[in-house]
Design an enzyme around this catalytic site. Structure first.
Site, PDB file in Angstrom:
ATOM      1  N   TYR A 196      -2.460 -10.152   2.638  1.00  0.00           N
ATOM      2  CA  TYR A 196      -3.300  -9.539   3.670  1.00  0.00           C
ATOM      3  C   TYR A 196      -4.741  -9.367   3.191  1.00  0.00           C
ATOM      4  O   TYR A 196      -5.664  -9.245   3.981  1.00  0.00           O
ATOM      5  CB  TYR A 196      -2.747  -8.174   4.104  1.00  0.00           C
ATOM      6  CG  TYR A 196      -1.400  -8.227   4.802  1.00  0.00           C
ATOM      7  CD1 TYR A 196      -0.868  -9.437   5.215  1.00  0.00           C
ATOM      8  CD2 TYR A 196      -0.673  -7.076   5.052  1.00  0.00           C
ATOM      9  CE1 TYR A 196       0.366  -9.496   5.839  1.00  0.00           C
ATOM     10  CE2 TYR A 196       0.562  -7.131   5.683  1.00  0.00           C
ATOM     11  CZ  TYR A 196       1.081  -8.338   6.069  1.00  0.00           C
ATOM     12  OH  TYR A 196       2.293  -8.397   6.693  1.00  0.00           O
TER      13      TYR A 196
ATOM     14  N   LYS B 115      10.066 -13.286  -4.155  1.00  0.00           N
ATOM     15  CA  LYS B 115      10.511 -14.630  -3.792  1.00  0.00           C
ATOM     16  C   LYS B 115      10.186 -15.508  -4.996  1.00  0.00           C
ATOM     17  O   LYS B 115       9.473 -16.515  -4.896  1.00  0.00           O
ATOM     18  CB  LYS B 115       9.770 -15.071  -2.513  1.00  0.00           C
ATOM     19  CG  LYS B 115      10.290 -16.340  -1.892  1.00  0.00           C
ATOM     20  CD  LYS B 115      11.655 -16.193  -1.261  1.00  0.00           C
ATOM     21  CE  LYS B 115      12.143 -17.531  -0.722  1.00  0.00           C
ATOM     22  NZ  LYS B 115      13.563 -17.554  -0.369  1.00  0.00           N
TER      23      LYS B 115
ATOM     24  N   ASP C  20      14.619 -12.871   1.367  1.00  0.00           N
ATOM     25  CA  ASP C  20      15.524 -13.282   2.457  1.00  0.00           C
ATOM     26  C   ASP C  20      16.871 -12.595   2.310  1.00  0.00           C
ATOM     27  O   ASP C  20      17.462 -12.106   3.288  1.00  0.00           O
ATOM     28  CB  ASP C  20      15.668 -14.814   2.503  1.00  0.00           C
ATOM     29  CG  ASP C  20      15.806 -15.453   1.135  1.00  0.00           C
ATOM     30  OD1 ASP C  20      15.517 -14.784   0.119  1.00  0.00           O
ATOM     31  OD2 ASP C  20      16.215 -16.620   1.065  1.00  0.00           O
TER      32      ASP C  20
ATOM     33  N   ASP D  86       5.940  -4.725   4.489  1.00  0.00           N
ATOM     34  CA  ASP D  86       5.606  -4.529   5.895  1.00  0.00           C
ATOM     35  C   ASP D  86       6.855  -4.809   6.747  1.00  0.00           C
ATOM     36  O   ASP D  86       7.246  -4.026   7.614  1.00  0.00           O
ATOM     37  CB  ASP D  86       4.473  -5.507   6.258  1.00  0.00           C
ATOM     38  CG  ASP D  86       3.855  -5.214   7.606  1.00  0.00           C
ATOM     39  OD1 ASP D  86       4.240  -4.218   8.233  1.00  0.00           O
ATOM     40  OD2 ASP D  86       2.990  -6.005   8.034  1.00  0.00           O
TER      41      ASP D  86
ATOM     42  N   ASP E  86       9.920  -1.796   8.186  1.00  0.00           N
ATOM     43  CA  ASP E  86      10.215  -1.686   9.623  1.00  0.00           C
ATOM     44  C   ASP E  86      11.707  -1.897   9.873  1.00  0.00           C
ATOM     45  O   ASP E  86      12.323  -1.197  10.681  1.00  0.00           O
ATOM     46  CB  ASP E  86       9.426  -2.722  10.426  1.00  0.00           C
ATOM     47  CG  ASP E  86       8.143  -2.130  10.986  1.00  0.00           C
ATOM     48  OD1 ASP E  86       7.738  -1.054  10.508  1.00  0.00           O
ATOM     49  OD2 ASP E  86       7.549  -2.747  11.893  1.00  0.00           O
TER      50      ASP E  86
END
Ligand code: NAD
Length: 357
Positions: free
Chosen positions: A143, A192, A224, A248, A252
């Site tokens: 980001y 990852k 994942d 992020d 959620d």
């Protein structure tokens, strides 16, 4: 006796409704435990646009920086939706986070025993409670990396660069390890690293830091798999440590597992003890000013402030226990009520929690 200076951003929509209850609860804690909380109210988001023509007035930044911590309700609403990007309320939110150097985002996903049925996950998986803490890096990664457009083999292409320094990883990992020491002493570091170099450095750095915390059990999971495991077997997690973008998404997902958005607090921490504390929900313009909002997420954010910024563990626990007792009595705002609940509004919920402190 401790004196603490707190900047208060009530914000828009239900922000003022819920922050008012949070302040009442903190004042009761102050009386009971002998602390003084001094509040200075400042504007951000929509309220700041209306009063000063900018979503993040200079004075707000200065007051926050001069305070021991910041409490926030929520910002935004349809009134400001058509403004250009630079002038939108969200700009205030991103701006204040970066101005204050808030690099660590802590989001607990907790299911209270009394609310276990609100979870969309089957009862045989969720049991009667859940307590996960997501520690997300907040000021680095993709980001904040280089963004751009260029011409490539197939014409125009866009790129966003994921970039982490060892310093940034160490800094957030330390927050996760310190948090784990105060909880279940278990960390799942999510990356990852089978594909990304930044994740390889992430994993190597976290493993190195674990040497300083021999009591903490550390394991690693690809993102994942983590997304899958969160719904398959969420109870395996204690602290989840992860990067900005993975956090992020996973935070959620974790909050949805609890089934009640009005219950979840969050903390964003800077170096030292400084932090900004806010509920995870938005400004809920549909119920603003109607005495309908659930103030518990915000009140629990106040408890997080006591624990993380002021080191007042007993005081934080007193708030959390009071919330638990109110839920056990089946006193509920509309968002978490069932047919047998004693339904109350925002103020009466605050009152009920005060009575249990
Ligand atoms: P929202 O969280 O405000 O509301 C989603 C739904 O949940 C609504 O039906 C609302 O009534 C309900 N809800 C939320 N909090 C509740 C509470 N405490 N008690 C009872 N019900 C509650 O999300 P949204 O509708 O997507 O966004 C509304 C506005 O809030 C937008 O302008 C958005 O940009 C802003 N927003 C701000 C923040 C923030 O300040 N951190 C976060 C998310 C959204």
């Amino acid at each position: 006796m401790g004196v603490y200076n707190i900047a208060v951003i009530k914000g828009d929509g239900i922000g003022p409704d819920v922050v008012n209850e949070e302040i009442r609860v903190l004042n009761k804690i102050g009386e009971k435990f002998g602390h003084k909380f001094e509040y200075k109210e400042v504007l951000l988001g929509g309220a700041a646009i209306d009063a000063c023509g900018t979503p993040i007035p200079k004075e707000t930044v200065e007051t926050c920086k001069a305070s021991d911590s910041v409490l926030l309700g929520a910002v935004g609403g349809p009134k400001w939706d058509d403004l250009p990007g630079e002038l939108r309320p969200e700009r205030g939110l991103l701006g204040i986070r970066s101005e204050l150097g808030l690099y660590a985002n802590l989001r607990p996903a907790i299911i209270h025993k009394a609310l276990a049925s609100a979870s969309p996950i089957k009862p045989e998986i969720i049991g009667d409670s859940l307590d996960i803490l997501v520690v997300r890096e907040l000021t680095g990664g993709i980001y904040f990396g280089e963004h751009g457009y260029r011409s490539g083999k197939y014409g125009e292409e866009a790129y966003d660069i994921e970039n982490y320094s060892e310093f940034e990883i160490k800094r957030i990992a330390k927050v996760a390890f310190d948090s784990a020491m105060k909880r279940g002493k278990k960390i799942t570091s999510v990356d990852k690293s089978n594909v990304l170099e930044s994740s390889k450095l992430w994993r190597r750095t976290v493993i190195e830091m674990a040497k300083d915390y021999p009591e903490v059990e550390l394991n690693h999971m690809y993102v994942d798999n983590a997304a899958m495991q969160l719904v398959r077997n969420p109870k395996q997690f204690d602290v989840i440590l992860t990067s900005n973008i993975f956090g992020d998404i996973l935070s959620d997902e974790a909050s949805q597992i609890t089934g009640s958005i009005g219950m979840l607090p969050s903390a964003s921490l800077a170096d030292g003890a400084f932090g900004l504390y806010e509920p995870i929900h938005g400004s809920a313009p549909d119920i603003a000013g109607m005495d309908m909002a659930n103030p518990i997420a915000t009140i629990l954010s106040g408890a997080m402030m006591l624990r993380y910024s002021f080191g007042l563990t007993d005081e934080a626990k007193a708030i959390e226990d009071a919330v638990e007792r109110v839920l056990d009595k089946n006193i509920r705002t509309g968002d978490i009520a069932d047919a047998d609940s004693v339904r109350v509004g925002t103020k009466a919920m605050g009152e009920a929690i005060l009575a249990e402190i």
